[in-house]
Motif scaffolding. Sequence first.
Motif, short mmCIF file in Angstrom:
data_model
loop_
_atom_site.label_atom_id
_atom_site.label_comp_id
_atom_site.label_asym_id
_atom_site.label_seq_id
_atom_site.Cartn_x
_atom_site.Cartn_y
_atom_site.Cartn_z
N GLN A 1 0.74 -0.93 -0.15
CA GLN A 1 0.14 -0.08 0.05
C GLN A 1 0.94 1.38 0.01
O GLN A 1 0.47 2.27 -0.89
N SER A 2 2.03 1.17 0.51
CA SER A 2 2.78 2.36 0.87
C SER A 2 3.53 2.50 -0.58
O SER A 2 3.77 3.67 -1.20
N ALA A 3 4.02 1.50 -1.05
CA ALA A 3 4.49 1.62 -2.46
C ALA A 3 3.59 2.06 -3.54
O ALA A 3 3.82 2.90 -4.48
N LEU A 4 2.29 1.63 -3.47
CA LEU A 4 1.25 1.96 -4.36
C LEU A 4 0.82 3.45 -4.23
O LEU A 4 0.84 4.31 -5.26
N LYS A 5 0.95 4.15 -2.92
CA LYS A 5 0.93 5.60 -2.91
C LYS A 5 1.93 6.29 -3.57
O LYS A 5 1.95 7.19 -3.96
N ASP A 6 3.23 5.78 -3.30
CA ASP A 6 4.46 6.29 -3.96
C ASP A 6 4.12 6.38 -5.40
O ASP A 6 4.50 7.40 -6.31
N VAL A 7 3.69 5.40 -5.92
CA VAL A 7 3.61 5.25 -7.60
C VAL A 7 2.62 6.38 -7.96
O VAL A 7 2.65 7.00 -8.88
N ASP A 8 1.20 6.34 -7.17
CA ASP A 8 0.28 7.47 -7.60
C ASP A 8 0.62 8.60 -7.45
O ASP A 8 0.35 9.50 -8.27
N ALA A 9 1.48 9.07 -6.42
CA ALA A 9 2.28 10.24 -6.28
C ALA A 9 3.07 10.72 -7.64
O ALA A 9 3.04 12.01 -8.14
N SER A 10 3.86 9.63 -7.86
CA SER A 10 4.79 9.96 -8.83
C SER A 10 4.04 10.29 -10.31
O SER A 10 4.40 10.93 -11.34
N LEU A 11 2.93 9.40 -10.45
CA LEU A 11 2.08 9.54 -11.65
C LEU A 11 1.38 10.91 -11.72
O LEU A 11 1.30 11.34 -12.68
#
Length: 58
Positions: A30-40
């Motif tokens: 979930q933490s990694a997904l948040k990082d990816v969403d922020a990058s996108l």
Amino acid sequence: MGMTKTPKGLSEKDKKALQKLLAAEKKKLQSALKDVDASLAVLKPKKAKKAKKKKGKG
């Protein structure tokens, strides 16, 4: 949260350890997904707002 099926023959101690491990992995994902969403969000081009046309007579 849904129940996770565990293999037959595991002791309660093993089941609890497996659940704890799965919960920790879920938090990491979930933490990694948040990082990816922020990058996108940073990479997406901003949409320009359309200028409103004034309606006027004359």
